[in-house]
Enzyme design. Structure first.
Site, mmCIF file in Angstrom:
data_model
loop_
_atom_site.group_PDB
_atom_site.id
_atom_site.type_symbol
_atom_site.label_atom_id
_atom_site.label_comp_id
_atom_site.label_asym_id
_atom_site.label_seq_id
_atom_site.Cartn_x
_atom_site.Cartn_y
_atom_site.Cartn_z
ATOM 1 N N ARG A 24 9.352 5.557 2.041
ATOM 2 C CA ARG A 24 9.336 4.512 3.064
ATOM 3 C C ARG A 24 8.158 3.581 2.873
ATOM 4 N NH1 ARG A 24 5.449 3.111 7.446
ATOM 5 N NH2 ARG A 24 6.665 2.118 9.112
ATOM 6 N N VAL A 25 8.406 2.282 3.021
ATOM 7 C CA VAL A 25 7.364 1.273 3.022
ATOM 8 C C VAL A 25 7.447 0.535 4.347
ATOM 9 C CG1 VAL A 25 6.527 -0.854 1.971
ATOM 10 C CG2 VAL A 25 7.376 1.007 0.521
ATOM 11 N N GLY A 26 6.344 0.477 5.062
ATOM 12 C CA GLY A 26 6.316 -0.247 6.323
ATOM 13 C C GLY A 26 5.909 -1.682 6.138
ATOM 14 N N ASP A 27 5.366 -2.274 7.200
ATOM 15 C CA ASP A 27 5.028 -3.698 7.131
ATOM 16 C C ASP A 27 3.662 -3.954 6.516
ATOM 17 O OD1 ASP A 27 3.543 -2.711 9.349
ATOM 18 O OD2 ASP A 27 3.391 -4.744 10.128
ATOM 19 N N THR A 52 -2.112 0.743 10.943
ATOM 20 C CA THR A 52 -2.734 -0.230 10.049
ATOM 21 C C THR A 52 -4.060 -0.772 10.555
ATOM 22 O OG1 THR A 52 -0.505 -0.954 9.449
ATOM 23 C CG2 THR A 52 -2.300 -2.407 8.822
ATOM 24 N N THR A 105 -0.228 -4.728 14.113
ATOM 25 C CA THR A 105 -0.221 -3.276 14.043
ATOM 26 C C THR A 105 0.847 -2.749 14.982
ATOM 27 O OG1 THR A 105 -1.572 -1.275 14.315
ATOM 28 C CG2 THR A 105 -1.986 -3.067 15.842
ATOM 29 N N GLY A 106 1.377 -1.567 14.679
ATOM 30 C CA GLY A 106 2.392 -0.983 15.547
ATOM 31 C C GLY A 106 3.579 -0.487 14.763
ATOM 32 N N GLY A 131 5.899 -0.741 12.355
ATOM 33 C CA GLY A 131 6.091 -1.602 11.193
ATOM 34 C C GLY A 131 7.532 -1.766 10.777
#
Length: 359
Positions: free
Chosen positions: A252-255, A224, A275-276, A278
């Site tokens: 899939r949905v991350g943060d 991100t 970032t990282g 998620g």
């Protein structure tokens, strides 16, 4: 022990000598509190310059965040922002993005968006033209195209396709599946029967920590751009954009599009970007925690460190990072599992400066 100390010193010296930008070690260097201000994850210098040009010319914090993140999408920063990177298991690239106005607390976001390359502008359209916060999938694509964004278009690139083909040839390893068969080849996958005790909290909370997905996250797969802008009026906004984790399970949905996880802003307090990994961070809403900690009087440095430590107590192998900035423009960072860099531009700087944070 002496060898370990010497190795660490060598790493620090190498970082200082190799950078072409001004840097601060760890969280110790902060600016003097002036704004406007732009802060972004990673050395995404051109993105910060684009946001700075916008805010320095009188644009609002929200507009400036959109300009900065959009520049990163066009540049395909690190192959993890914008089109052309991070293919999922089907070889397709999709987009997640968010924008948040810290004055009105409005949020617009898109997730798992197909066929449209302008993630941050899509998120802005959700905030401008709907009473919703998050729109997902192909329906998000249809909405933003109807609002004027170009599309549909193929978001894959020769590089992302080649990466996906190589991954398939390697038996689809590594991947994000667990407790399935076959374990070391491509699907279709089937659930593996588990002993009943695996579901218990004792086994999952045993010494050594809960397993995480962070083994898949590194400097080429960190998801991100997260950016914060304070404008001339002191208004604060944040934005994010990402094409997600490489070889993620489709859907899939991350943060990235989750307010409070990848980013959060409140003009009365400050802002945060993350970032990282998620999938882990969105379980803790670290940026919401950072802003609330600053609201209670905690310094940005301590607020960022506290949010990281809350995650690592449960997930010792977590890989991720946070920057925090208060309403006066004082900024700091914290990280775990890697060396983190974030970029800053303020009125007292001649150009973007990159700050380095040690884990």
């Amino acid at each position: 022990m002496d060898l370990l100390i010497n190795q660490n010193l060598f790493i620090i010296i190498t970082i200082l000598l190799s950078s072409s930008f001004s840097m601060g070690l760890g969280n110790e260097i902060q600016n003097l509190g002036q704004y406007p201000l732009v802060v972004s994850t990673w050395p995404f210098v051109e993105a910060v310059r684009a946001a700075w040009r916008a805010v320095d010319n009188g644009l609002s914090a929200v507009d400036s965040v959109v300009e900065g993140c959009s520049a990163c999408e066009e540049l395909r920063c690190d192959g993890t922002v914008g089109p052309g990177g991070s293919p999922d298991e089907n070889g397709e690239t999709t987009i997640d993005a968010l924008v948040m106005d810290g004055t009105t607390m409005e949020v617009g976001a898109v997730a798992a968006m197909r066929y449209v390359k302008d993630g941050i502008r899509a998120a802005r359209l959700v905030m401008q033209h709907t009473q919703h916060t998050l729109i997902v999938g192909e329906k998000a694509s249809n909405f933003v195209i109807s609002m004027g964004l170009p599309g549909p278009t193929n978001l894959s690139s020769p590089e992302s396709t080649a990466k996906w083909v190589k991954w398939k040839d390697n038996g689809c390893q590594p991947n994000f599946w667990k407790n399935v068969l076959p374990a070391n080849s491509c699907g279709p996958y089937h659930p593996r029967k588990l002993p009943s005790f695996v579901e218990g909290t004792c086994s999952r909370g045993s010494v050594g920590g809960i397993p995480s997905t962070s083994s898949h996250i590194d400097l080429q797969n960190h998801d991100t751009i997260s950016m914060a802008v304070i404008d001339h009026m002191g208004h604060i906004a944040v934005g994010t954009s990402t094409n997600g984790a490489t070889f993620k399970i489709p859907g899939r949905v991350g943060d990235g599009p989750i307010a409070g996880s990848s980013a959060y802003a409140d003009t009365e307090v400050g802002a945060c970007g993350a970032t990282g990994d998620g999938d882990i961070m969105m379980r803790f809403l670290p940026c919401y925690q950072v802003v609330e900690s600053m609201r209670l009087g905690m310094e940005p440095k301590l607020a960022a460190e506290d949010a990281i430590m809350r995650i690592t107590r449960k997930y010792p192998n977590f890989v991720g990072a946070i920057f925090a900035v208060d309403k006066n423009g004082v900024h700091a960072g914290a990280c775990h599992g890697w060396i983190f860099q974030y970029s800053v531009r303020s009125p007292v700087m001649e150009d973007v400066q990159v700050f380095t944070v040690l884990p």
